[in-house]
Write a protein that holds these residues in place. Structure first.
Motif, PDB file in Angstrom:
ATOM      1  N   LEU A  43      -3.155   8.148  -2.905  1.00 31.90           N
ATOM      2  CA  LEU A  43      -2.921   6.821  -2.897  1.00 31.90           C
ATOM      3  C   LEU A  43      -4.072   5.963  -3.406  1.00 31.90           C
ATOM      4  CD1 LEU A  43      -1.697   6.398   0.931  1.00 31.90           C
ATOM      5  CD2 LEU A  43      -0.441   6.981  -1.269  1.00 31.90           C
TER       6      LEU A  43
ATOM      7  N   VAL B 264       2.600  -7.507  -9.522  1.00 36.09           N
ATOM      8  CA  VAL B 264       2.240  -7.215  -8.085  1.00 36.09           C
ATOM      9  C   VAL B 264       0.783  -6.841  -7.764  1.00 36.09           C
ATOM     10  CG1 VAL B 264       2.851  -5.588  -6.153  1.00 36.09           C
ATOM     11  CG2 VAL B 264       4.619  -6.436  -7.580  1.00 36.09           C
ATOM     12  N   PRO B 265       0.347  -7.816  -6.713  1.00 38.17           N
ATOM     13  CA  PRO B 265      -1.153  -7.650  -6.302  1.00 38.17           C
ATOM     14  C   PRO B 265      -1.429  -6.208  -5.622  1.00 38.17           C
ATOM     15  CG  PRO B 265      -0.040  -9.112  -4.994  1.00 38.17           C
ATOM     16  CD  PRO B 265       0.968  -9.129  -6.040  1.00 38.17           C
ATOM     17  N   LEU B 266      -2.512  -5.596  -5.910  1.00 35.83           N
ATOM     18  CA  LEU B 266      -2.897  -4.212  -5.596  1.00 35.83           C
ATOM     19  C   LEU B 266      -3.817  -4.554  -4.409  1.00 35.83           C
ATOM     20  CD1 LEU B 266      -2.683  -1.234  -5.174  1.00 35.83           C
ATOM     21  CD2 LEU B 266      -4.234  -1.188  -7.077  1.00 35.83           C
ATOM     22  N   ALA B 267      -3.923  -4.093  -3.153  1.00 32.32           N
ATOM     23  CA  ALA B 267      -5.067  -4.266  -2.382  1.00 32.32           C
ATOM     24  C   ALA B 267      -5.620  -2.915  -1.989  1.00 32.32           C
ATOM     25  CB  ALA B 267      -4.564  -5.267  -1.102  1.00 32.32           C
ATOM     26  N   GLY B 268      -5.524  -2.427  -0.856  1.00 33.68           N
ATOM     27  CA  GLY B 268      -5.841  -1.002  -0.534  1.00 33.68           C
ATOM     28  C   GLY B 268      -4.829   0.058  -1.153  1.00 33.68           C
TER      29      GLY B 268
ATOM     30  N   GLN C 208      -2.284   1.622   0.199  1.00 29.50           N
ATOM     31  CA  GLN C 208      -1.848   2.564   1.115  1.00 29.50           C
ATOM     32  C   GLN C 208      -0.380   2.188   1.644  1.00 29.50           C
ATOM     33  OE1 GLN C 208      -4.260   5.062   2.278  1.00 29.50           O
ATOM     34  NE2 GLN C 208      -4.994   3.865   0.258  1.00 29.50           N
TER      35      GLN C 208
ATOM     36  N   LEU D 169      -6.999  -6.393  -6.715  1.00 30.15           N
ATOM     37  CA  LEU D 169      -7.764  -7.520  -6.439  1.00 30.15           C
ATOM     38  C   LEU D 169      -9.306  -7.104  -5.806  1.00 30.15           C
ATOM     39  CD1 LEU D 169      -4.989  -8.969  -3.977  1.00 30.15           C
ATOM     40  CD2 LEU D 169      -5.745  -9.605  -6.186  1.00 30.15           C
TER      41      LEU D 169
ATOM     42  N   ILE E 119      -6.654   6.199   5.772  1.00 34.03           N
ATOM     43  CA  ILE E 119      -5.678   5.130   5.608  1.00 34.03           C
ATOM     44  C   ILE E 119      -6.569   3.848   5.856  1.00 34.03           C
ATOM     45  CG2 ILE E 119      -3.851   3.918   5.709  1.00 34.03           C
ATOM     46  CD1 ILE E 119      -3.269   6.942   4.952  1.00 34.03           C
TER      47      ILE E 119
ATOM     48  N   ARG F 125      -9.112   2.334   3.495  1.00 29.00           N
ATOM     49  CA  ARG F 125      -8.817   1.700   2.194  1.00 29.00           C
ATOM     50  C   ARG F 125      -7.924   0.540   2.502  1.00 29.00           C
ATOM     51  NH1 ARG F 125     -10.893   2.074  -2.440  1.00 29.00           N
ATOM     52  NH2 ARG F 125      -9.086   1.494  -3.452  1.00 29.00           N
TER      53      ARG F 125
ATOM     54  N   THR G  70      -5.817  -3.038   4.045  1.00 37.47           N
ATOM     55  CA  THR G  70      -6.469  -4.066   4.224  1.00 37.47           C
ATOM     56  C   THR G  70      -5.593  -5.140   5.102  1.00 37.47           C
ATOM     57  OG1 THR G  70      -5.340  -5.206   2.440  1.00 37.47           O
ATOM     58  CG2 THR G  70      -7.587  -4.231   1.908  1.00 37.47           C
TER      59      THR G  70
ATOM     60  N   SER H 197      -1.420  -5.761   4.841  1.00 33.74           N
ATOM     61  CA  SER H 197      -0.579  -5.595   5.970  1.00 33.74           C
ATOM     62  C   SER H 197       0.067  -6.807   6.188  1.00 33.74           C
ATOM     63  CB  SER H 197      -1.248  -5.094   7.197  1.00 33.74           C
ATOM     64  OG  SER H 197      -0.302  -4.817   8.223  1.00 33.74           O
TER      65      SER H 197
ATOM     66  N   LEU I  58       5.533 -15.991   1.758  1.00 37.15           N
ATOM     67  CA  LEU I  58       4.717 -15.950   0.595  1.00 37.15           C
ATOM     68  C   LEU I  58       5.789 -15.914  -0.715  1.00 37.15           C
ATOM     69  CD1 LEU I  58       1.665 -15.580   0.388  1.00 37.15           C
ATOM     70  CD2 LEU I  58       2.248 -13.110  -0.145  1.00 37.15           C
TER      71      LEU I  58
ATOM     72  N   ILE J 277      -2.228 -14.007  -0.313  1.00 38.28           N
ATOM     73  CA  ILE J 277      -3.123 -14.406   0.922  1.00 38.28           C
ATOM     74  C   ILE J 277      -4.396 -14.484   0.629  1.00 38.28           C
ATOM     75  CG2 ILE J 277      -3.449 -13.532   3.291  1.00 38.28           C
ATOM     76  CD1 ILE J 277      -0.730 -12.434   3.120  1.00 38.28           C
TER      77      ILE J 277
HETATM   78  C1  LIG Z   1       0.318   7.806   6.418  1.00 36.46           C
HETATM   79  C2  LIG Z   1       0.165   6.403   6.579  1.00 36.46           C
HETATM   80  C3  LIG Z   1       0.325   5.820   7.932  1.00 36.46           C
HETATM   81  C4  LIG Z   1       0.338   4.402   7.945  1.00 36.46           C
HETATM   82  N1  LIG Z   1       0.351   4.067   9.302  1.00 36.46           N
HETATM   83  C5  LIG Z   1       0.379   2.789   9.690  1.00 36.46           C
HETATM   84  C6  LIG Z   1       0.479   2.165  10.948  1.00 36.46           C
HETATM   85  O1  LIG Z   1       0.568   2.899  12.033  1.00 36.46           O
HETATM   86  N2  LIG Z   1       0.331   0.840  11.207  1.00 36.46           N
HETATM   87  C7  LIG Z   1       0.318   0.005   9.966  1.00 36.46           C
HETATM   88  O2  LIG Z   1       0.294  -1.066  10.030  1.00 36.46           O
HETATM   89  N3  LIG Z   1       0.264   0.458   8.725  1.00 36.46           N
HETATM   90  C8  LIG Z   1       0.275   1.810   8.488  1.00 36.46           C
HETATM   91  N4  LIG Z   1       0.254   2.349   7.491  1.00 36.46           N
HETATM   92  C9  LIG Z   1       0.138   1.276   6.029  1.00 36.46           C
HETATM   93  C10 LIG Z   1      -1.142   0.674   6.049  1.00 36.46           C
HETATM   94  O3  LIG Z   1      -1.493  -0.050   7.021  1.00 36.46           O
HETATM   95  C11 LIG Z   1      -1.252  -0.123   4.672  1.00 36.46           C
HETATM   96  O4  LIG Z   1      -2.934  -0.187   4.523  1.00 36.46           O
HETATM   97  C12 LIG Z   1      -1.051  -1.709   5.050  1.00 36.46           C
HETATM   98  O5  LIG Z   1       0.325  -1.739   5.531  1.00 36.46           O
HETATM   99  C13 LIG Z   1      -1.038  -2.496   3.592  1.00 36.46           C
HETATM  100  O6  LIG Z   1      -2.160  -2.832   3.100  1.00 36.46           O
HETATM  101  P1  LIG Z   1      -2.833  -2.391   1.982  1.00 36.46           P
HETATM  102  O7  LIG Z   1      -4.381  -3.117   1.682  1.00 36.46           O
HETATM  103  O8  LIG Z   1      -3.264  -0.841   1.730  1.00 36.46           O
HETATM  104  O9  LIG Z   1      -2.006  -2.959   0.812  1.00 36.46           O
HETATM  105  P2  LIG Z   1      -1.310  -2.644  -0.428  1.00 36.46           P
HETATM  106  O10 LIG Z   1      -0.734  -1.220  -0.173  1.00 36.46           O
HETATM  107  O11 LIG Z   1      -2.118  -2.543  -1.626  1.00 36.46           O
HETATM  108  O12 LIG Z   1      -0.183  -3.670  -0.836  1.00 36.46           O
HETATM  109  C14 LIG Z   1       0.924  -3.903   0.354  1.00 36.46           C
HETATM  110  C15 LIG Z   1       1.761  -5.021  -0.271  1.00 36.46           C
HETATM  111  O13 LIG Z   1       0.986  -6.378  -0.138  1.00 36.46           O
HETATM  112  C16 LIG Z   1       0.804  -7.063  -1.307  1.00 36.46           C
HETATM  113  N5  LIG Z   1      -0.514  -7.685  -1.180  1.00 36.46           N
HETATM  114  C17 LIG Z   1      -1.549  -7.126  -0.873  1.00 36.46           C
HETATM  115  N6  LIG Z   1      -2.558  -7.752  -0.795  1.00 36.46           N
HETATM  116  C18 LIG Z   1      -2.118  -8.995  -0.915  1.00 36.46           C
HETATM  117  C19 LIG Z   1      -2.774 -10.336  -1.238  1.00 36.46           C
HETATM  118  N7  LIG Z   1      -3.969 -10.491  -0.714  1.00 36.46           N
HETATM  119  N8  LIG Z   1      -1.888 -11.518  -1.211  1.00 36.46           N
HETATM  120  C20 LIG Z   1      -0.508 -11.170  -1.443  1.00 36.46           C
HETATM  121  N9  LIG Z   1       0.040 -10.011  -1.403  1.00 36.46           N
HETATM  122  C21 LIG Z   1      -0.810  -8.860  -1.270  1.00 36.46           C
HETATM  123  C22 LIG Z   1       1.027  -6.048  -2.269  1.00 36.46           C
HETATM  124  O14 LIG Z   1       1.368  -6.522  -3.511  1.00 36.46           O
HETATM  125  C23 LIG Z   1       2.193  -5.189  -1.652  1.00 36.46           C
HETATM  126  O15 LIG Z   1       3.339  -5.606  -2.021  1.00 36.46           O
HETATM  127  C24 LIG Z   1       0.025   3.545   7.066  1.00 36.46           C
HETATM  128  C25 LIG Z   1       0.071   4.031   5.759  1.00 36.46           C
HETATM  129  C26 LIG Z   1       0.178   5.432   5.539  1.00 36.46           C
HETATM  130  C27 LIG Z   1      -0.021   5.918   4.065  1.00 36.46           C
END
Ligand SMILES: Cc1cc2nc3c(=O)[nH]c(=O)nc-3n(C[C@H](O)[C@H](O)[C@H](O)COP(=O)(O)OP(=O)(O)OC[C@H]3O[C@@H](n4cnc5c(N)ncnc54)[C@H](O)[C@@H]3O)c2cc1C
Ligand code: FES
Ligand code: FES
Lengths: 158, 272
Positions: A64, B29-33, B35, B54, B106, B109, B111, B115, B161, B167
């Motif tokens: 990831l 599309v923005p990339l944060a964590g 995940q 980001l 998870i 990484r 954010t 979420s 949004l 955000i």
């Molecule tokens: C195995 C597994 C289990 C998980 N279990 C849970 C759980 O129990 N509960 C839970 O809540 N989550 C869970 N997650 C998801 C995890 O919490 C994600 O990290 C979270 O949902 C998204 O955060 P991210 O920073 O990784 O965002 P990313 O994956 O990078 O982005 C998610 C979305 O948000 C957009 N985005 C990101 N940052 C911004 C910003 N600043 N402004 C505008 N748009 C933005 C992106 O373009 C994308 O569309 C799980 C993930 C995995 C792989």
């Protein structure tokens, strides 16, 4: 345009630079470009934990994270953990307890378990199960893995 | 599977990130964590032409306390929240919920901003923002907007949004001495997404109660909040107002029952 990215990083203590496709994920880069095949690839969507590696001190899903995102990062794979002795006690305990059969999950399991042990985790079976709930094992049924982790924690205390 | 091809951009600051979003007009599309976005791309349910990482945007980081509220930068990772003294002291509800979000690797990484932007109806963070009466700070070509969490989430994976907006932070009122909190989540396995969960904040006799994992988004039910202090049984009847999700994991009737169980347990274990 930017379908390729130049990266510089440290992997198991060695400096590495490469030009990688932007879509290449970190675990594929480690396995295919650096021939560090200890990290495994299972589900490729973050669920199984087989690809877990250490990035800047934290366990991370190698499937990831893009190799491009690892620019300037310090990466340790299971090969690095074995070479620097960090996983010795845990590997010995896994062998003792039969905590692996096919071994596919083991590198990720070790990386996750070390995060728990080094973070000061106690020999509490429930807490250990919660911690490794993100790592799938299809062979052992987990009991022996929890046994091995408990052994290492208890041995370190005595 | 592997992600389809895309261009990878890594802006050095917020202005550059916003300019890139605007320039690619909905295709970036923005990339944060990563995940959630990376699994979606690996599954090929998402195939953005351009990813804007980001990671280097310093304006999106940091946790600060300003008077009666706490500001959390969008790129703050779960793991940072779990160790931050301001969060633990002034927003204890976040600390209560974090262990239930996914797994260590998870949380290392993922954010808070990611979420909230994703708006997964089963995610914890959107419900926490509702219970805490938080506001979400958003920046785009037309300037900055501060949007109440109550008005931010629209439906499954849908928020107010705009495509050219980011955000930047969330703003949460600090916990007062008269406030107490509860949290409970029911899952099949530790770290899974909730079948039903609830976040509760009580100020004197006033409740804010947000359910997640039960409907198309995190939801509050006004009539339930108004009655729960006097009569839990009566309050639970107002769960009927929620249109419960009916899917392979649990049918609507089961989810409604689980929501009631989660609320009962959360109230039993409120902080004092
Ligand atoms: C195995 C597994 C289990 C998980 N279990 C849970 C759980 O129990 N509960 C839970 O809540 N989550 C869970 N997650 C998801 C995890 O919490 C994600 O990290 C979270 O949902 C998204 O955060 P991210 O920073 O990784 O965002 P990313 O994956 O990078 O982005 C998610 C979305 O948000 C957009 N985005 C990101 N940052 C911004 C910003 N600043 N402004 C505008 N748009 C933005 C992106 O373009 C994308 O569309 C799980 C993930 C995995 C792989
Ligand atoms: S391959 Fe990365 S979690 Fe399964
Ligand atoms: S030993 Fe085979 S999957 Fe764990």
């Amino acid at each position: 345009m930017s379908r390729f990215v130049d990266i510089k990083l440290r992997v198991n203590g060695e400096d590495v630079s490469a030009t990688v496709p932007s879509r290449l994920n970190l675990v594929d880069f480690l396995r295919n470009d650096l021939c560090l095949t200890g990290s495994h690839v299972g589900c490729e969507h973050g669920v199984c934990g087989a690809c877990t590696v250490i990035v800047d001190g934290d366990s991370v899903r190698g499937c990831l994270m893009l190799a491009a995102q690892a620019n300037r990062a310090d990466i340790t794979t299971i090969e690095g953990l074995a070479d620097n002795g960090q996983s010795d006690a845990l590997q010995a305990a896994f062998t003792n307890r039969n905590a692996l059969q096919c071994g596919f999950c083991t590198p990720g399991m070790l990386a996750s378990a070390l995060g728990y042990i080094d973070g000061g985790g106690t020999a509490d079976r429930d807490a250990i199960r919660k911690h490794i709930s993100g790592n799938y094992c299809r062979c052992t049924g987990y009991q022996s893995i929890v046994d091995a982790i408990c052994d290492v924690i208890e041995e370190a205390r005595t | 599977m592997k992600a389809p091809d895309f261009d990878y951009l890594r802006p050095a600051n917020l202005d550059a990130a916003l300019a890139m979003l605007a320039e690619h007009d909905g295709n970036a599309v923005p990339l944060a964590g990563g995940q959630s976005l990376m699994p979606m791309m690996n599954f090929r349910v998402a195939a953005p032409e351009v990813l804007i990482d980001l990671a280097d945007v310093a304006e999106l980081r940091g946790i600060t306390r300003n008077g009666d509220h706490v500001r959390i930068g969008a790129m703050t990772r779960y793991v940072q929240l779990s160790k931050d003294p301001i969060i633990l002291a002034d927003v204890p509800l976040i600390g209560m919920a974090l262990p239930h979000i996914a797994h260590d690797a998870i949380r290392n990484r993922g954010t808070i901003g990611g979420s909230l932007a994703l708006a997964d109806p089963a995610a914890e963070m959107p419900a926490l923002m509702l219970a805490l009466d938080a506001a979400i700070e958003v920046v785009g070509a037309n300037g900055t907007r501060l949007i109440k969490a109550d008005n931010f989430f629209l439906s499954y994976f849908e928020t107010v949004l705009e495509k050219d907006e980011l955000i930047t932070a969330v703003v949460i009122p600090t916990a007062s001495n008269t406030q107490s909190f509860g949290f409970c989540e029911l899952t099949q396995r530790h770290g899974d997404y909730a079948l039903a969960g609830v976040a509760v904040s009580r100020t004197d006799a006033k409740y804010r109660i947000a359910f997640f994992g039960v409907a198309d988004r995190a939801v509050r039910v006004a009539a339930l909040e108004d009655t729960v202090g006097d009569d839990l049984e009566k309050a639970l009847a107002h769960l009927d107002e929620i249109e419960f999700t009916d899917d392979g994991k649990a049918n609507a009737a089961t989810r409604q029952r689980l929501a009631g169980v989660a609320l009962t347990r959360a109230l039993e274990e409120m902080t004092s």
